[in-house]
Design a protein around this motif. Sequence first.
Motif, PDB file in Angstrom:
ATOM      1  N   ARG A   1       0.818  -1.222   0.000  1.00 47.49           N
ATOM      2  CA  ARG A   1       0.000   0.000   0.000  1.00 47.49           C
ATOM      3  C   ARG A   1       0.845   1.262   0.000  1.00 47.49           C
ATOM      4  NH1 ARG A   1      -2.698  -2.367   4.532  1.00 47.49           N
ATOM      5  NH2 ARG A   1      -1.717  -0.706   5.742  1.00 47.49           N
ATOM      6  N   ASP A   2       1.940   1.246   0.799  1.00 46.96           N
ATOM      7  CA  ASP A   2       2.708   2.480   0.997  1.00 46.96           C
ATOM      8  C   ASP A   2       3.800   2.682  -0.048  1.00 46.96           C
ATOM      9  OD1 ASP A   2       1.121   2.763   3.149  1.00 46.96           O
ATOM     10  OD2 ASP A   2       2.666   2.445   4.666  1.00 46.96           O
ATOM     11  N   GLU A   3       4.287   1.603  -0.637  1.00 48.65           N
ATOM     12  CA  GLU A   3       5.422   1.738  -1.553  1.00 48.65           C
ATOM     13  C   GLU A   3       5.069   1.286  -2.974  1.00 48.65           C
ATOM     14  OE1 GLU A   3       8.234  -0.738   0.508  1.00 48.65           O
ATOM     15  OE2 GLU A   3       8.124   0.515   2.312  1.00 48.65           O
ATOM     16  N   ARG A   4       4.654   0.052  -3.112  1.00 46.93           N
ATOM     17  CA  ARG A   4       4.500  -0.526  -4.450  1.00 46.93           C
ATOM     18  C   ARG A   4       3.298   0.035  -5.196  1.00 46.93           C
ATOM     19  NH1 ARG A   4       9.147  -2.074  -5.954  1.00 46.93           N
ATOM     20  NH2 ARG A   4       8.370  -3.707  -7.317  1.00 46.93           N
ATOM     21  N   LEU A   5       2.174   0.144  -4.517  1.00 47.79           N
ATOM     22  CA  LEU A   5       0.962   0.656  -5.160  1.00 47.79           C
ATOM     23  C   LEU A   5       1.179   2.083  -5.688  1.00 47.79           C
ATOM     24  CD1 LEU A   5      -1.967  -0.168  -5.758  1.00 47.79           C
ATOM     25  CD2 LEU A   5      -2.572   0.483  -3.433  1.00 47.79           C
ATOM     26  N   PRO A   6       1.666   3.029  -4.874  1.00 45.90           N
ATOM     27  CA  PRO A   6       1.916   4.373  -5.434  1.00 45.90           C
ATOM     28  C   PRO A   6       2.994   4.366  -6.511  1.00 45.90           C
ATOM     29  CG  PRO A   6       2.084   4.374  -3.018  1.00 45.90           C
ATOM     30  CD  PRO A   6       1.900   2.968  -3.427  1.00 45.90           C
ATOM     31  N   MET A   7       3.978   3.490  -6.380  1.00 48.16           N
ATOM     32  CA  MET A   7       5.055   3.441  -7.375  1.00 48.16           C
ATOM     33  C   MET A   7       4.506   2.999  -8.730  1.00 48.16           C
ATOM     34  SD  MET A   7       7.383   1.482  -9.176  1.00 48.16           S
ATOM     35  CE  MET A   7       7.413  -0.179  -8.459  1.00 48.16           C
ATOM     36  N   PHE A   8       3.781   1.895  -8.764  1.00 45.41           N
ATOM     37  CA  PHE A   8       3.231   1.401 -10.031  1.00 45.41           C
ATOM     38  C   PHE A   8       2.183   2.373 -10.595  1.00 45.41           C
ATOM     39  CE2 PHE A   8       4.866  -2.894  -8.905  1.00 45.41           C
ATOM     40  CZ  PHE A   8       5.337  -3.311 -10.137  1.00 45.41           C
ATOM     41  N   LEU A   9       1.264   2.808  -9.753  1.00 49.61           N
ATOM     42  CA  LEU A   9       0.213   3.694 -10.262  1.00 49.61           C
ATOM     43  C   LEU A   9       0.793   5.024 -10.720  1.00 49.61           C
ATOM     44  CD1 LEU A   9      -2.740   2.965  -7.801  1.00 49.61           C
ATOM     45  CD2 LEU A   9      -2.469   2.188 -10.174  1.00 49.61           C
ATOM     46  N   GLY A  10       1.808   5.511 -10.016  1.00 50.11           N
ATOM     47  CA  GLY A  10       2.475   6.742 -10.436  1.00 50.11           C
ATOM     48  C   GLY A  10       3.106   6.574 -11.809  1.00 50.11           C
ATOM     49  N   TYR A  11       3.729   5.423 -12.005  1.00 43.19           N
ATOM     50  CA  TYR A  11       4.335   5.148 -13.314  1.00 43.19           C
ATOM     51  C   TYR A  11       3.272   5.128 -14.415  1.00 43.19           C
ATOM     52  CZ  TYR A  11       6.339   2.506 -17.175  1.00 43.19           C
ATOM     53  OH  TYR A  11       6.732   2.104 -18.419  1.00 43.19           O
ATOM     54  N   PHE A  12       2.177   4.436 -14.180  1.00 38.88           N
ATOM     55  CA  PHE A  12       1.134   4.336 -15.220  1.00 38.88           C
ATOM     56  C   PHE A  12       0.467   5.698 -15.456  1.00 38.88           C
ATOM     57  CE2 PHE A  12       1.068  -0.278 -13.879  1.00 38.88           C
ATOM     58  CZ  PHE A  12       1.595  -0.758 -15.058  1.00 38.88           C
ATOM     59  N   GLU A  13       0.255   6.439 -14.384  1.00 35.71           N
ATOM     60  CA  GLU A  13      -0.346   7.782 -14.534  1.00 35.71           C
ATOM     61  C   GLU A  13       0.554   8.676 -15.396  1.00 35.71           C
ATOM     62  OE1 GLU A  13      -3.326   8.775 -13.256  1.00 35.71           O
ATOM     63  OE2 GLU A  13      -3.228  10.954 -13.394  1.00 35.71           O
ATOM     64  N   ARG A  14       1.843   8.646 -15.132  1.00 37.14           N
ATOM     65  CA  ARG A  14       2.788   9.456 -15.928  1.00 37.14           C
ATOM     66  C   ARG A  14       2.852   8.963 -17.369  1.00 37.14           C
ATOM     67  NH1 ARG A  14       5.850   8.692 -11.510  1.00 37.14           N
ATOM     68  NH2 ARG A  14       7.208   7.210 -12.563  1.00 37.14           N
ATOM     69  N   ALA A  15       2.849   7.653 -17.563  1.00 39.74           N
ATOM     70  CA  ALA A  15       2.898   7.102 -18.924  1.00 39.74           C
ATOM     71  C   ALA A  15       1.676   7.558 -19.716  1.00 39.74           C
ATOM     72  CB  ALA A  15       2.975   5.567 -18.875  1.00 39.74           C
TER      73      ALA A  15
END
Lengths: 239, 239
Positions: free
Chosen positions: B139-153
């Motif tokens: 929840r604190d690391e992986r979820l924001p990391m992946f979703l942040g990547y997809f949002e930026r892409a």
Amino acid sequence: MGETYELYYWPGIQGRGEFIRLAFEDAGVPYVDVCRARGGVARMEKLRRGAAPGLAPLAPPFLKVGDFVLAQTAAVLHFLAPRLGLVPEDPRQQLHAHQLQLTIADFIAEAHDTHHPIAVSLYYGDQKREAKRRAVHFRDERLPMFLGYFERALERAGGEHFIGGAHTYVDLSMFQVMSGLAYAFPRRMKSLARRTRRLRALQGRVAARPRIAAYLASERRLPPNEHDLFRHYPELDAA
Amino acid sequence: MGETYELYYWPGIQGRGEFIRLAFEDAGVPYVDVCRARGGVARMEKLRRGAAPGLAPLAPPFLKVGDFVLAQTAAVLHFLAPRLGLVPEDPRQQLHAHQLQLTIADFIAEAHDTHHPIAVSLYYGDQKREAKRRAVHFRDERLPMFLGYFERALERAGGEHFIGGAHTYVDLSMFQVMSGLAYAFPRRMKSLARRTRRLRALQGRVAARPRIAAYLASERRLPPNEHDLFRHYPELDAA
């Protein structure tokens, strides 16, 4: 020089980048292992932040050819293999090679998670108890399941090569998997020796290929270590 | 009839098979969801044991067209998408779509392992303590990391579609990921709402596509449940 192949990957480990290195080395095709030269990691980080046009990679390894950047190990190999002569021309055989490479990707992710079952952001020592518990299931269930599948796939394909009776990058990748497992789980792999006869013979044949033998003896081949995907923690291994 | 598309997947869950179902449904191309008819699971198991010529799949989902059997969700979509009109013709754009789908595959494997951090052979209840610990990091690391990547892409690609300004299977897959996460981690996804604005807008646009809307309202769309990849265990969620 427009067609220079640049590989971006962490400089201190074999990791997932090694599957791509092995393909270039076996094909005898020049490539630049960017991060092993000064300033390379900084260039990698710039590309991850989107310095090239189009889709940016989330994580290494990735390949750059001209201004085309492609990430995901199996996708890189699927793209490269026809160019390197490491897969037959038949599109369905290429897809089957790719399917096997993706199954290898699943397998090594599980192998990795034996030492990191809770979080990649934590040290091994901070998740050792969970690692021990996960490793039991990996050794007793997942390892024989995956290796049994690959052994049968090799047998069905004639016993020498995985795809179309020809040497492909999948054979190279399986060499890498077997080497990594022998390093990380020597006791368990010994007890599985009879059940992995074809895979071990393939491993030996790949290691004896002249360009691969030269590569393995060179300084380009990084030694295994405990920052890598495959790690030897004796407490996670058992017959 | 030689070109009938047969999808083989577990009949009671969305799981990984859903990414392929969504592609067929959106394209309006007929397919047989084999395991949802009587005797289907037995046919699936026969193919896994090698009943068709060539490479056998390790696990579902897999596709059968004539005597060609292909496994691995992302490979199946890479094969199908040009046939279904769900990816541009440019090979490099197809590879970038594939790269994103493989990154989605990594992401959902991590989401799955929040409830199964030790072994797939154990019940959730038998690894609940480890699951709680892993879920914090997810929840604190992986979820924001992946979703942040997809949002930026998505932002870099113009904000509407991931690939080439066109509707592709990657958009459909991201809809499925966002739906699954909203089901499994409603509190965390709510707290990430501002940071996932484009992804949520995409999710809404996909859900409103006429064929997808009809599919979601039909009995073919299985409800989420606690045997699936995305599971709602309130103790694993938090803002």
